[in-house]
Design a protein around this motif. Sequence first.
Motif: not given
Length: 899
Positions: A116-127
């Motif tokens: 649904f679009g870039e998301n800071k929390y999701a990206l940090r957790t994915l890394a």
Amino acid sequence: MEKTEQENVIAKVQEKLNEEKWTRAALKSYSINNFEELDEIVEETVKEELQDEVKAICDEHIQHTKNSIVALYLSGIISLSKQMVDDSNIVMLIDIFSDNRRWNIVEFLCNRILEFGENKYALRTLAQCYENENENDKVTPVLERLIRVDYEEADIVKQLAEQRENEGKLEEAVDYYKKAIHRYINKKQFSNVRDIWQKLIEYVPQETELFFQLETKISKILSGERSAQLLSELYTYYREKENWDTGISILKKILEYDPQNEWARKEIVECYRGKFGNHSHFDEYVKVSNLNQSWRNVHDAIDDFEKHIAFDAGNFVFHRSWGVGRIRSIEGDTIIIDFARKRNHSMSLKMAVSALSSLPKDHIWVLKAIWSKEKLREKVKNDISWTLRTIIKSYDNLADMKKIKSELVPSILSPAEWSSWSVEARNVLKKDPVFGNHPEKLDQYMVRENPMTFEEKLFNRFKAEKSFFAKINAIQDFFASDQEPDSEYVGEMISYLTSFLKSFVHVNEQVVASYLLVQRIVAQYPYLNPGLDYDFQDLMKEMDNPEEIFQKIENAELKRRFLVNVQKTVKDWPSVYARLFPHYLSRFVVDELVENGHFDVLKNLYIQIVEKYREYREAFIWLARNTLDDQWFKDIPIPYEKILIAMVHLLDITYREINNRRDVSVNRKLNKQIHNFLFREGRVEEYINNESEDAVSRLYTLIADVRELDPSISIDLKNKILERFPNFKFFEEAEREYETVSRGLLATPKSFEAKQKELKHILEVEVPKNSKEIGDAAALGDLRENAEYKAAKERQDILNSTAAKMKDELDRVEIIDPKDVSIDSVGFGNRVVLENLDSGKTETYSILGPWESDPDQHIISYLSPFGNELLDHSKDEEFDFIINERSYHYRVKEIERVK
């Protein structure tokens, strides 16, 4: 009875929630397949448009079972699909599986959010997830995405810069270092700032504008002492390269922060020596200016030295009276200068320093002096960019359009040529990256050594604007561009908005506008979500006066978003729309009410505005101009005649208020709209062609009373009326008959004197002032697009028409003193007391001329229809008459002289 599709979806949701509760499913039992099944339910929910209902069921379930996987997932995904600001449920779900180290599900959930679009929390957790799964090749791309959306993250940016540096990708490394240093400055982490500063000196020392921009930011956020410390390190590079000009600029900045810095003072002398060492008087000028003496103010010493050193043979100078000259020679304390009209002029060096300004050879004044007018004119017309650069640099690299115009008009370009040239010039200033706005002076332009990006220009505009809504407009324009916004600028603008959203006591227009703009930005860039714990409905509850707040929002797009949010969150939104409509005149409000079948609201709104058309004049005019032909209007019980009569009244009111200098610009706009509606669009003419003679008479009588109306319009309307009604009796003809009997227009001595003064004021003050306005406006050029010129010419027509009418009236007026009039019957100069035989009330009127008429104070013109009916009646006489289909029945009680 068979269930509908919508009922089936609701049933599936309830079934999933109950199944989870009854089986007490453990986290270990959940698999990606379970979430894919829930996604199928989400798809059905969207298809049946049940998002709100399903989300409400899940949110209520969470209140009782806060860790419900099903409820958190369904509610969270629906929120994301609706682009809602709140993503707390899906974040809570990720935390649950992260705590239990179910990394495959965490990865699935993070990627689901990112759909649904870039998301800071999701990206940090994915890394973090990839690191835990030892998939290091996937970590870097995720971190690169993260730093583009997390504007506070600095360590990862530095990490990526170092990684690129080690790989030999220096251009990419520098870009990352630039991002990192901005973020470390914001975090006030000086040691990291200094480390990266040194890296930038190593790789891009030539980008002085970058260093100066960073130095300014460091001085504001950290301290001037820190800036001076870093600048000294930059200076070392340029000192070694013997780049004296840049070295001097850096040292001047250091001395701005630390005027007592002895090292910088000694170094600037050495830089001057490197630059001007061959000057025959260098040592003498250093001594004269006391540049190397610590007791003298360093800035005064620098100014003094630079003035002296500029005087050398072959250099150009400027004198206020003699213009541009060129130094022929310097002999001892005597300087010889050739001015255009004063050749071989000698003066002492001391006098030259105080009376002359030094000019570089490419200064616009020098070019005017040494180039032919034809050559310079040709260059200016054919090379706008060169012209702008030359003039802006001539003003110490800071000039506005007013200064640019002063150098070109009329010495090089005519006013008409400037009009078209300046349009192209503004376009060049806007689009050419060589030009930039001063960060604190929006209308001032600079020439950049390094190109300025479009985003940087918009950011500078944001910084320079002073008012809240001007900054809001700049932010809107920034995010309206198609390119992904530059993170370092975005962070500061978002912080500006969130400062209003996280620290308010009362909800005002700034809080609401900030919320609406953040809402719009987050819809485009979800990763900018500031994580607010309230929504628009909560703000509405806190508004003491929504109408006042709405009215104060100085942005049409945000007003519309306000209305959209009202419709989504307020149950009785149509009544709110009706209250807000006078403050947002748009088809949007009308169309939304029509499309949703709220005709009663629209009808009541229309009736209210028509009944109070004086109070809601702008709204009334807008409705009349835009909705009379709508189908729904035909069902509203408002006679068309009433609309036209109200329009004529407002035409008269706006004319009077323009003459009285009240809200002139607003009244001119409304007056023009009414004029077009009544006459240019042919509505009065159409009325004359289709209505009865009595109806036409009523309307025309009102139009004829509008004194400032162009006489040609009245004549044209008369001819139209006579074509249809050959025996039509015009009231102004009755006036002339009465005037003939009365031997002319009647007036009191007091009103005659006032009218003479008014005419004198028009002829001696208003007309000359208007002539100057026309001249000034004409000087702006291109009269076809010159609004000021057109307005001034319109004013000229009004003044000429008014003055001519007043002269005619003064020529034929008969002065009558009320003390001398008879009281045997009602006439001019009488005060008459009447008994209204219909109502039983007593009414009192003073009968005077049209100059004194003031119906609000019961002063009636003897030429008006009502005043004319009162004339010649005696005491105790009963009489009746009809005006505009209204009957009057009076008895004369008293007749007195007006005092």
